[in-house]
Design a protein around this motif. Structure first.
Motif, PDB file in Angstrom:
ATOM      1  N   PRO A  40       0.815  -1.226   0.000  1.00 46.87           N
ATOM      2  CA  PRO A  40       0.000   0.000   0.000  1.00 46.87           C
ATOM      3  C   PRO A  40       0.845   1.271   0.000  1.00 46.87           C
ATOM      4  O   PRO A  40       0.505   2.248  -0.672  1.00 46.87           O
ATOM      5  CB  PRO A  40      -0.817  -0.127   1.301  1.00 46.87           C
ATOM      6  CG  PRO A  40      -0.820  -1.592   1.617  1.00 46.87           C
ATOM      7  CD  PRO A  40       0.516  -2.090   1.159  1.00 46.87           C
ATOM      8  N   ALA A  41       1.966   1.266   0.742  1.00 48.78           N
ATOM      9  CA  ALA A  41       2.830   2.444   0.784  1.00 48.78           C
ATOM     10  C   ALA A  41       3.477   2.696  -0.570  1.00 48.78           C
ATOM     11  O   ALA A  41       3.639   3.849  -0.996  1.00 48.78           O
ATOM     12  CB  ALA A  41       3.892   2.273   1.864  1.00 48.78           C
ATOM     13  N   LEU A  42       3.854   1.626  -1.273  1.00 49.57           N
ATOM     14  CA  LEU A  42       4.448   1.801  -2.602  1.00 49.57           C
ATOM     15  C   LEU A  42       3.424   2.336  -3.590  1.00 49.57           C
ATOM     16  O   LEU A  42       3.768   3.110  -4.498  1.00 49.57           O
ATOM     17  CB  LEU A  42       5.010   0.466  -3.087  1.00 49.57           C
ATOM     18  CG  LEU A  42       6.254  -0.035  -2.352  1.00 49.57           C
ATOM     19  CD1 LEU A  42       6.636  -1.433  -2.834  1.00 49.57           C
ATOM     20  CD2 LEU A  42       7.423   0.918  -2.539  1.00 49.57           C
ATOM     21  N   ASN A  43       2.157   1.951  -3.444  1.00 52.71           N
ATOM     22  CA  ASN A  43       1.109   2.531  -4.283  1.00 52.71           C
ATOM     23  C   ASN A  43       1.005   4.035  -4.056  1.00 52.71           C
ATOM     24  O   ASN A  43       0.853   4.819  -5.008  1.00 52.71           O
ATOM     25  CB  ASN A  43      -0.238   1.870  -3.975  1.00 52.71           C
ATOM     26  CG  ASN A  43      -0.379   0.519  -4.636  1.00 52.71           C
ATOM     27  OD1 ASN A  43       0.271   0.218  -5.637  1.00 52.71           O
ATOM     28  ND2 ASN A  43      -1.230  -0.324  -4.074  1.00 52.71           N
ATOM     29  N   ALA A  44       1.078   4.448  -2.798  1.00 53.66           N
ATOM     30  CA  ALA A  44       1.016   5.875  -2.486  1.00 53.66           C
ATOM     31  C   ALA A  44       2.253   6.604  -2.981  1.00 53.66           C
ATOM     32  O   ALA A  44       2.166   7.729  -3.491  1.00 53.66           O
ATOM     33  CB  ALA A  44       0.845   6.074  -0.980  1.00 53.66           C
ATOM     34  N   LEU A  45       3.410   5.962  -2.860  1.00 52.55           N
ATOM     35  CA  LEU A  45       4.661   6.591  -3.286  1.00 52.55           C
ATOM     36  C   LEU A  45       4.699   6.782  -4.795  1.00 52.55           C
ATOM     37  O   LEU A  45       5.389   7.680  -5.297  1.00 52.55           O
ATOM     38  CB  LEU A  45       5.843   5.738  -2.834  1.00 52.55           C
ATOM     39  CG  LEU A  45       7.234   6.367  -2.928  1.00 52.55           C
ATOM     40  CD1 LEU A  45       7.328   7.577  -2.010  1.00 52.55           C
ATOM     41  CD2 LEU A  45       8.306   5.345  -2.568  1.00 52.55           C
ATOM     42  N   ALA A  46       3.967   5.954  -5.538  1.00 58.33           N
ATOM     43  CA  ALA A  46       3.935   6.088  -6.996  1.00 58.33           C
ATOM     44  C   ALA A  46       3.327   7.415  -7.422  1.00 58.33           C
ATOM     45  O   ALA A  46       3.562   7.884  -8.549  1.00 58.33           O
ATOM     46  CB  ALA A  46       3.148   4.932  -7.606  1.00 58.33           C
ATOM     47  N   LEU A  47       2.553   8.062  -6.552  1.00 62.33           N
ATOM     48  CA  LEU A  47       1.950   9.358  -6.864  1.00 62.33           C
ATOM     49  C   LEU A  47       2.919  10.512  -6.669  1.00 62.33           C
ATOM     50  O   LEU A  47       2.596  11.649  -7.006  1.00 62.33           O
ATOM     51  CB  LEU A  47       0.713   9.579  -5.985  1.00 62.33           C
ATOM     52  CG  LEU A  47      -0.381   8.513  -6.086  1.00 62.33           C
ATOM     53  CD1 LEU A  47      -1.468   8.787  -5.058  1.00 62.33           C
ATOM     54  CD2 LEU A  47      -0.952   8.468  -7.488  1.00 62.33           C
ATOM     55  N   GLY A  48       4.091  10.235  -6.105  1.00 59.24           N
ATOM     56  CA  GLY A  48       5.064  11.278  -5.814  1.00 59.24           C
ATOM     57  C   GLY A  48       5.272  11.422  -4.317  1.00 59.24           C
ATOM     58  O   GLY A  48       4.411  11.035  -3.514  1.00 59.24           O
ATOM     59  N   ASP A  49       6.409  11.981  -3.938  1.00 56.93           N
ATOM     60  CA  ASP A  49       6.734  12.107  -2.519  1.00 56.93           C
ATOM     61  C   ASP A  49       5.737  13.001  -1.791  1.00 56.93           C
ATOM     62  O   ASP A  49       5.305  12.687  -0.671  1.00 56.93           O
ATOM     63  CB  ASP A  49       8.144  12.659  -2.346  1.00 56.93           C
ATOM     64  CG  ASP A  49       9.209  11.633  -2.693  1.00 56.93           C
ATOM     65  OD1 ASP A  49       8.842  10.529  -3.146  1.00 56.93           O
ATOM     66  OD2 ASP A  49      10.408  11.932  -2.516  1.00 56.93           O
ATOM     67  N   GLU A  50       5.378  14.131  -2.383  1.00 58.46           N
ATOM     68  CA  GLU A  50       4.463  15.052  -1.716  1.00 58.46           C
ATOM     69  C   GLU A  50       3.087  14.431  -1.530  1.00 58.46           C
ATOM     70  O   GLU A  50       2.479  14.535  -0.460  1.00 58.46           O
ATOM     71  CB  GLU A  50       4.360  16.356  -2.523  1.00 58.46           C
ATOM     72  CG  GLU A  50       5.644  17.153  -2.587  1.00 58.46           C
ATOM     73  CD  GLU A  50       6.117  17.564  -1.202  1.00 58.46           C
ATOM     74  OE1 GLU A  50       5.259  17.846  -0.328  1.00 58.46           O
ATOM     75  OE2 GLU A  50       7.342  17.594  -0.975  1.00 58.46           O
TER      76      GLU A  50
ATOM     77  N   GLY B 205      -0.013  10.093   4.297  1.00 53.51           N
ATOM     78  CA  GLY B 205       0.407   9.582   5.591  1.00 53.51           C
ATOM     79  C   GLY B 205       1.590   8.640   5.578  1.00 53.51           C
ATOM     80  O   GLY B 205       1.809   7.920   6.570  1.00 53.51           O
ATOM     81  N   ILE B 206       2.390   8.600   4.499  1.00 51.26           N
ATOM     82  CA  ILE B 206       3.556   7.730   4.468  1.00 51.26           C
ATOM     83  C   ILE B 206       4.829   8.571   4.541  1.00 51.26           C
ATOM     84  O   ILE B 206       4.824   9.769   4.221  1.00 51.26           O
ATOM     85  CB  ILE B 206       3.598   6.849   3.204  1.00 51.26           C
ATOM     86  CG1 ILE B 206       3.888   7.709   1.959  1.00 51.26           C
ATOM     87  CG2 ILE B 206       2.316   6.062   3.031  1.00 51.26           C
ATOM     88  CD1 ILE B 206       4.275   6.905   0.752  1.00 51.26           C
ATOM     89  N   ALA B 207       5.897   7.936   4.980  1.00 47.52           N
ATOM     90  CA  ALA B 207       7.210   8.582   5.025  1.00 47.52           C
ATOM     91  C   ALA B 207       8.056   8.028   3.887  1.00 47.52           C
ATOM     92  O   ALA B 207       8.501   6.870   3.969  1.00 47.52           O
ATOM     93  CB  ALA B 207       7.882   8.324   6.367  1.00 47.52           C
ATOM     94  N   PRO B 208       8.272   8.786   2.798  1.00 45.50           N
ATOM     95  CA  PRO B 208       8.988   8.248   1.632  1.00 45.50           C
ATOM     96  C   PRO B 208      10.358   7.685   1.964  1.00 45.50           C
ATOM     97  O   PRO B 208      10.745   6.642   1.434  1.00 45.50           O
ATOM     98  CB  PRO B 208       9.092   9.455   0.698  1.00 45.50           C
ATOM     99  CG  PRO B 208       7.929  10.319   1.075  1.00 45.50           C
ATOM    100  CD  PRO B 208       7.781  10.154   2.563  1.00 45.50           C
ATOM    101  N   GLY B 209      11.113   8.356   2.836  1.00 43.07           N
ATOM    102  CA  GLY B 209      12.441   7.868   3.168  1.00 43.07           C
ATOM    103  C   GLY B 209      12.396   6.511   3.839  1.00 43.07           C
ATOM    104  O   GLY B 209      13.186   5.612   3.519  1.00 43.07           O
TER     105      GLY B 209
END
Length: 322
Positions: A201-211, A217-221
């Motif tokens: 799920p976090a990788l799905n959110a990260l695919a939209l960009g860091d911002e 609600g995820i921490a990209p780093g």
């Protein structure tokens, strides 16, 4: 279900077919009868080989899916980006310079080499003009792979006897593997797989960009760190067992993406399934094509994956021009 059925069929072929022709009845008898004439070949050679192909192929396919998502790079692959070669270089160095022969120690050296290689590749790719674009990371991976390959060759010149035992392994092969190799790898493969699936799920959110990811609600780093750890665990453990097999991590996620789309919750299990099937079929083809000799699985996957890599690069350039 169709994919699982095809994988089961490929696994049955891996047990029934080999360099030494055996009647199907003899193979079936050997599975349940210790006194069967073919029991030693089937139980001690083909069954461990097939089981390891399934586990290592699934690990490579899953690690490729995670790496492509982390870097947002469709060309990312543990083999192309130097992760496999890093693990192999560390294993050869430990064997030649330190005399390491314990399978457990080999796994830890492979994990260390894989971690160092992925960090170096990422740092070099970020220094390119595209700041981590697909071509920059691929070029950085090629450079790291070439440098580590030269180190492996140099170590082979220092101790030809020790390197001779690793020469076939360094190409990527399932020949001569035992079930003990699989038992040593399972904890690392299981940990990497659990971590990868938990990050879906976090990788799905990260695919939209860091911002956008931070807004969700995820921490990209932290996601990148944990994703890299999952990749190192999966790829390093697989490489420790069968050597640096390339292109499985590149091809499997793309095949899975054609079936289920970019959602990581579906993409990851399908990439693992496809990777297992690809490595198993490649190993089976290598045993059949050159019978009674055999072609290493790493060479067969290169024949399959190299045209796919060229096609992906051409598609990326065409998309950018458009």
């Amino acid at each position: 279900m169709v994919g699982l059925a095809l994988l089961a069929l490929a696994a049955a072929g891996g047990i029934a077919v080999g360099a030494q022709p055996l009647p199907l009845g003899g193979v079936l008898r050997a599975l349940y009868d210790d006194t069967a004439p073919a029991a030693s070949v089937v139980r001690e050679v083909r069954v461990p080989r097939t089981a390891l192909a399934l586990a290592a192929g699934a690990a490579l396919g899953l690690s490729g899916a995670v790496l492509q998502s982390l870097t947002r790079n469709p060309l990312a692959d543990p083999g192309i980006l130097g992760v496999n070669t890093g693990a192999a270089c560390a294993v050869v160095a430990a064997t030649v310079l330190l005399g390491t022969d314990s399978q457990a120690a080999v796994v830890w050296w492979a994990l260390t080499g894989a971690a160092v290689a992925v960090v170096v590749t990422y740092l070099l790719g970020r220094r390119g003009p595209g700041r981590g674009g697909p071509e920059d990371l691929v070029l950085a991976g090629v450079a790291v792979t070439a440098a580590l390959g030269a180190v492996v060759s140099g170590l082979g010149a220092l101790d030809a006897d020790a390197y001779g035992a690793l020469r076939i392994w360094s190409v990527g092969t399932l020949a001569g593997r035992e079930l003990s190799h699989l038992w040593h790898l399972l904890p690392f493969l299981a940990a990497g797989a659990v971590l990868a699936f938990a990050l879906a799920p976090a990788l799905n959110a990260l695919a939209l960009g860091d911002e956008s990811g931070r807004a969700l609600g995820i921490a990209p780093g932290r996601v990148r760190l944990l994703g890299t750890l999952a990749t190192v665990l999966l790829c390093g453990a697989a490489t420790a067992a069968i050597g640096p097999v390339g292109f499985v991590g590149l091809v499997a996620p793309h095949c899975a993406r054609l079936l289920v789309g970019p959602d990581q919750r579906w993409l990851m299990p399908y990439a693992a399934l496809t990777g297992a099937g690809l490595l198993l079929v490649s190993d089976l083809a290598g045993r059949v094509v050159a019978r009674p000799a055999e072609i290493q699985a790493g060479i067969v996957t290169a024949f399959i994956g190299a045209p796919v890599l060229v096609w992906l690069i051409c598609r990326e350039r065409t998309g950018r021009r458009a």
